[in-house]
Design a protein around this motif. Structure first.
Motif, PDB file in Angstrom:
ATOM      1  N   ALA A   1      70.136 130.826 -37.723  1.00 22.45           N
ATOM      2  CA  ALA A   1      69.654 131.748 -36.688  1.00 22.45           C
ATOM      3  C   ALA A   1      70.475 133.026 -36.605  1.00 22.45           C
ATOM      4  CB  ALA A   1      69.666 131.050 -35.328  1.00 22.45           C
ATOM      5  N   ARG A   2      71.690 133.034 -37.167  1.00 16.18           N
ATOM      6  CA  ARG A   2      72.581 134.174 -36.975  1.00 16.18           C
ATOM      7  C   ARG A   2      71.989 135.499 -37.422  1.00 16.18           C
ATOM      8  NH1 ARG A   2      74.872 136.148 -33.462  1.00 16.18           N
ATOM      9  NH2 ARG A   2      75.385 133.967 -32.954  1.00 16.18           N
ATOM     10  N   PRO A   3      71.410 135.623 -38.646  1.00 15.09           N
ATOM     11  CA  PRO A   3      70.848 136.934 -39.016  1.00 15.09           C
ATOM     12  C   PRO A   3      69.716 137.367 -38.091  1.00 15.09           C
ATOM     13  CG  PRO A   3      70.290 135.268 -40.657  1.00 15.09           C
ATOM     14  CD  PRO A   3      71.331 134.667 -39.767  1.00 15.09           C
ATOM     15  N   TRP A   4      68.927 136.411 -37.601  1.00 18.39           N
ATOM     16  CA  TRP A   4      67.839 136.753 -36.680  1.00 18.39           C
ATOM     17  C   TRP A   4      68.398 137.224 -35.340  1.00 18.39           C
ATOM     18  CZ3 TRP A   4      62.829 136.944 -38.217  1.00 18.39           C
ATOM     19  CH2 TRP A   4      62.528 136.329 -39.446  1.00 18.39           C
ATOM     20  N   LEU A   5      69.452 136.572 -34.872  1.00 17.36           N
ATOM     21  CA  LEU A   5      70.089 137.002 -33.636  1.00 17.36           C
ATOM     22  C   LEU A   5      70.701 138.394 -33.796  1.00 17.36           C
ATOM     23  CD1 LEU A   5      71.772 133.614 -32.677  1.00 17.36           C
ATOM     24  CD2 LEU A   5      70.019 134.798 -31.317  1.00 17.36           C
ATOM     25  N   ASP A   6      71.333 138.640 -34.958  1.00 19.56           N
ATOM     26  CA  ASP A   6      71.897 139.966 -35.209  1.00 19.56           C
ATOM     27  C   ASP A   6      70.807 141.041 -35.223  1.00 19.56           C
ATOM     28  OD1 ASP A   6      74.631 139.399 -35.339  1.00 19.56           O
ATOM     29  OD2 ASP A   6      74.509 138.782 -37.430  1.00 19.56           O
ATOM     30  N   PHE A   7      69.673 140.711 -35.827  1.00 16.49           N
ATOM     31  CA  PHE A   7      68.552 141.663 -35.840  1.00 16.49           C
ATOM     32  C   PHE A   7      68.083 141.969 -34.426  1.00 16.49           C
ATOM     33  CE2 PHE A   7      63.734 141.696 -35.958  1.00 16.49           C
ATOM     34  CZ  PHE A   7      63.634 143.072 -36.074  1.00 16.49           C
TER      35      PHE A   7
ATOM     36  N   ARG B   1      74.117 149.489 -35.752  1.00 18.03           N
ATOM     37  CA  ARG B   1      74.281 149.439 -37.204  1.00 18.03           C
ATOM     38  C   ARG B   1      75.088 148.211 -37.621  1.00 18.03           C
ATOM     39  NH1 ARG B   1      76.430 154.060 -41.475  1.00 18.03           N
ATOM     40  NH2 ARG B   1      76.314 152.715 -43.295  1.00 18.03           N
ATOM     41  N   THR B   2      76.144 147.905 -36.889  1.00 18.66           N
ATOM     42  CA  THR B   2      76.970 146.744 -37.228  1.00 18.66           C
ATOM     43  C   THR B   2      76.139 145.468 -37.246  1.00 18.66           C
ATOM     44  OG1 THR B   2      78.954 147.776 -36.290  1.00 18.66           O
ATOM     45  CG2 THR B   2      78.964 145.377 -36.519  1.00 18.66           C
ATOM     46  N   ARG B   3      75.333 145.280 -36.220  1.00 17.11           N
ATOM     47  CA  ARG B   3      74.494 144.083 -36.127  1.00 17.11           C
ATOM     48  C   ARG B   3      73.445 144.034 -37.237  1.00 17.11           C
ATOM     49  NH1 ARG B   3      75.296 139.602 -32.645  1.00 17.11           N
ATOM     50  NH2 ARG B   3      76.134 140.299 -30.663  1.00 17.11           N
ATOM     51  N   LEU B   4      72.807 145.168 -37.483  1.00 16.44           N
ATOM     52  CA  LEU B   4      71.719 145.197 -38.466  1.00 16.44           C
ATOM     53  C   LEU B   4      72.245 145.074 -39.884  1.00 16.44           C
ATOM     54  CD1 LEU B   4      69.689 147.987 -36.679  1.00 16.44           C
ATOM     55  CD2 LEU B   4      68.967 145.598 -36.935  1.00 16.44           C
ATOM     56  N   GLU B   5      73.399 145.658 -40.164  1.00 12.08           N
ATOM     57  CA  GLU B   5      74.023 145.481 -41.474  1.00 12.08           C
ATOM     58  C   GLU B   5      74.350 144.010 -41.701  1.00 12.08           C
ATOM     59  OE1 GLU B   5      74.188 147.640 -43.775  1.00 12.08           O
ATOM     60  OE2 GLU B   5      74.553 149.658 -42.978  1.00 12.08           O
ATOM     61  N   ALA B   6      74.825 143.341 -40.662  1.00  8.64           N
ATOM     62  CA  ALA B   6      75.139 141.916 -40.774  1.00  8.64           C
ATOM     63  C   ALA B   6      73.878 141.106 -41.054  1.00  8.64           C
ATOM     64  CB  ALA B   6      75.816 141.425 -39.492  1.00  8.64           C
ATOM     65  N   ALA B   7      72.774 141.489 -40.431  1.00  6.74           N
ATOM     66  CA  ALA B   7      71.519 140.752 -40.619  1.00  6.74           C
ATOM     67  C   ALA B   7      71.037 140.844 -42.061  1.00  6.74           C
ATOM     68  CB  ALA B   7      70.458 141.277 -39.664  1.00  6.74           C
ATOM     69  N   VAL B   8      71.017 142.047 -42.638  1.00  5.77           N
ATOM     70  CA  VAL B   8      70.523 142.180 -44.012  1.00  5.77           C
ATOM     71  C   VAL B   8      71.526 141.610 -45.010  1.00  5.77           C
ATOM     72  CG1 VAL B   8      69.078 144.173 -43.440  1.00  5.77           C
ATOM     73  CG2 VAL B   8      71.408 144.551 -44.273  1.00  5.77           C
ATOM     74  N   ALA B   9      72.826 141.699 -44.685  1.00  2.00           N
ATOM     75  CA  ALA B   9      73.838 141.116 -45.570  1.00  2.00           C
ATOM     76  C   ALA B   9      73.692 139.600 -45.643  1.00  2.00           C
ATOM     77  CB  ALA B   9      75.239 141.486 -45.083  1.00  2.00           C
ATOM     78  N   ALA B  10      73.203 139.003 -44.563  1.00  2.00           N
ATOM     79  CA  ALA B  10      73.002 137.558 -44.521  1.00  2.00           C
ATOM     80  C   ALA B  10      71.675 137.143 -45.148  1.00  2.00           C
ATOM     81  CB  ALA B  10      73.086 137.053 -43.084  1.00  2.00           C
TER      82      ALA B  10
ATOM     83  N   GLU C   1      56.600 134.527 -38.724  1.00  2.00           N
ATOM     84  CA  GLU C   1      56.573 134.965 -40.118  1.00  2.00           C
ATOM     85  C   GLU C   1      55.531 136.056 -40.330  1.00  2.00           C
ATOM     86  OE1 GLU C   1      55.988 131.612 -42.617  1.00  2.00           O
ATOM     87  OE2 GLU C   1      57.994 130.786 -42.290  1.00  2.00           O
ATOM     88  N   ARG C   2      54.327 135.860 -39.757  1.00  2.00           N
ATOM     89  CA  ARG C   2      53.265 136.846 -39.926  1.00  2.00           C
ATOM     90  C   ARG C   2      53.608 138.155 -39.219  1.00  2.00           C
ATOM     91  NH1 ARG C   2      48.292 134.870 -41.719  1.00  2.00           N
ATOM     92  NH2 ARG C   2      47.779 137.083 -41.815  1.00  2.00           N
ATOM     93  N   MET C   3      54.265 138.073 -38.063  1.00  2.00           N
ATOM     94  CA  MET C   3      54.662 139.275 -37.336  1.00  2.00           C
ATOM     95  C   MET C   3      55.651 140.100 -38.155  1.00  2.00           C
ATOM     96  SD  MET C   3      56.621 139.570 -33.649  1.00  2.00           S
ATOM     97  CE  MET C   3      58.232 139.114 -34.328  1.00  2.00           C
ATOM     98  N   MET C   4      56.636 139.445 -38.729  1.00  2.00           N
ATOM     99  CA  MET C   4      57.663 140.154 -39.480  1.00  2.00           C
ATOM    100  C   MET C   4      57.143 140.716 -40.796  1.00  2.00           C
ATOM    101  SD  MET C   4      60.293 140.092 -37.517  1.00  2.00           S
ATOM    102  CE  MET C   4      61.691 140.510 -38.564  1.00  2.00           C
ATOM    103  N   ALA C   5      56.104 140.078 -41.355  1.00  2.00           N
ATOM    104  CA  ALA C   5      55.564 140.507 -42.642  1.00  2.00           C
ATOM    105  C   ALA C   5      54.307 141.358 -42.502  1.00  2.00           C
ATOM    106  CB  ALA C   5      55.262 139.284 -43.513  1.00  2.00           C
ATOM    107  N   ALA C   6      53.905 141.674 -41.277  1.00  2.00           N
ATOM    108  CA  ALA C   6      52.654 142.402 -41.053  1.00  2.00           C
ATOM    109  C   ALA C   6      52.659 143.744 -41.769  1.00  2.00           C
ATOM    110  CB  ALA C   6      52.426 142.609 -39.561  1.00  2.00           C
TER     111      ALA C   6
ATOM    112  N   LEU D   1      68.415 138.628 -44.435  1.00  2.00           N
ATOM    113  CA  LEU D   1      67.176 138.884 -43.693  1.00  2.00           C
ATOM    114  C   LEU D   1      66.473 140.093 -44.317  1.00  2.00           C
ATOM    115  CD1 LEU D   1      65.247 138.187 -41.475  1.00  2.00           C
ATOM    116  CD2 LEU D   1      66.649 139.488 -39.862  1.00  2.00           C
ATOM    117  N   ASP D   2      65.523 139.827 -45.184  1.00  2.00           N
ATOM    118  CA  ASP D   2      64.816 140.884 -45.910  1.00  2.00           C
ATOM    119  C   ASP D   2      63.450 141.090 -45.275  1.00  2.00           C
ATOM    120  OD1 ASP D   2      64.345 142.795 -47.898  1.00  2.00           O
ATOM    121  OD2 ASP D   2      63.506 141.321 -49.289  1.00  2.00           O
ATOM    122  N   ALA D   3      63.446 141.712 -44.087  1.00  2.00           N
ATOM    123  CA  ALA D   3      62.220 141.921 -43.326  1.00  2.00           C
ATOM    124  C   ALA D   3      62.080 143.396 -42.985  1.00  2.00           C
ATOM    125  CB  ALA D   3      62.234 141.087 -42.049  1.00  2.00           C
ATOM    126  N   ALA D   4      60.872 143.911 -43.102  1.00  2.00           N
ATOM    127  CA  ALA D   4      60.638 145.339 -42.900  1.00  2.00           C
ATOM    128  C   ALA D   4      61.105 145.849 -41.537  1.00  2.00           C
ATOM    129  CB  ALA D   4      59.160 145.652 -43.113  1.00  2.00           C
TER     130      ALA D   4
END
Length: 230
Positions: free
Chosen positions: A111-117, A133-142, A42-47, A144-147
């Motif tokens: 885990a799916r959005p994290w795996l897609d990311f 792009r396909t994978r990353l679009e799927a992650a944010v659509a699910a 969590e801290r890594m993704m929000a750094a 995953l709101d991480a920088a």
């Protein structure tokens, strides 16, 4: 998230929790390994800054590795460690762990959005921008709101010719982590490609200040300065 305390079975219930393992910096931690690794992720993704993100990635790799060593049926530690390796630049180790993560987390919807990311980031490194792009679009659509995910998506969109979408993604990444040199650099280069030299130079100078040892950022600052003079 604070790790839950653990006591020795020989310790009186009224006594303070005893340390039972150490973290990546040699400090004592009284919570579970899984809680520590989850917190580090969590801290890594929000750094706020890229250097801080790398520091938490080292904690995550350490905690996940320890968890994999002692866990009877490990699941998320494979994914956590893959994300940590990607952050620290060890693409081969990340790829190996990602294979394991897909196997053990295939049926876990969380885990799916994290795996897609993670897969999207790996595709970017291979310069396979369409699949990325396909994978990353799927992650944010699910959700995953991480920088880091938005920053990767911005680059994937830009490389697929979607400049307006790329800017939206970079803007979201920087709204979450204003000190991300990577996002600033990529947004600056996008502005430069669009002919907006003053905006590009502002972002690139900020990126250079945050990452003074990144030679590519330095070269791009000079390129923007030259274009501004011309």
């Amino acid at each position: 998230r604070s790790p839950s305390p653990r006591r020795s079975p020989l310790q009186p219930a009224s006594a303070a929790p005893l340390p039972f393992w150490t973290n990546a910096e040699g400090g004592y931690v009284t919570g579970s390994l899984l809680a520590y690794a989850d917190h580090a992720c969590e801290r890594m993704m929000a750094a706020e800054a890229d250097t801080e993100r790398t520091l938490w990635a080292s904690h995550l790799a350490f905690g996940a590795t320890r968890a994999l060593a002692v866990s009877i049926d490990p699941t998320w530690p494979w994914l956590w460690r893959a994300l940590a390796w990607q952050t620290t630049g060890d693409a081969q180790a990340a790829a190996r762990d990602l294979v394991q993560a897909e196997d053990v987390l295939a049926d876990d919807a969380r885990a799916r959005p994290w795996l897609d990311f993670a897969h999207g980031h790996a595709e970017l490194l291979k310069e396979r921008f369409g699949p990325a792009r396909t994978r990353l679009e799927a992650a944010v659509a699910a959700g995953l709101d991480a920088a880091p995910c938005w920053a990767d998506l911005g680059l994937a969109r830009a490389m697929n010719g979607d400049r307006s979408g790329a800017r939206l993604a970079f803007d979201r990444a920087l709204a979450l982590t204003p000190q991300s040199a990577v996002a600033l650099h990529n947004r600056g280069m996008l502005s430069l490609q669009e002919g907006d030299t003053p905006t590009a130079l502002a972002d690139l100078r900020r990126a250079a200040a945050l990452a003074p040892h990144d030679e590519q950022v330095g070269r791009d600052v000079q390129k923007a300065k030259l274009m501004a003079r011309e």
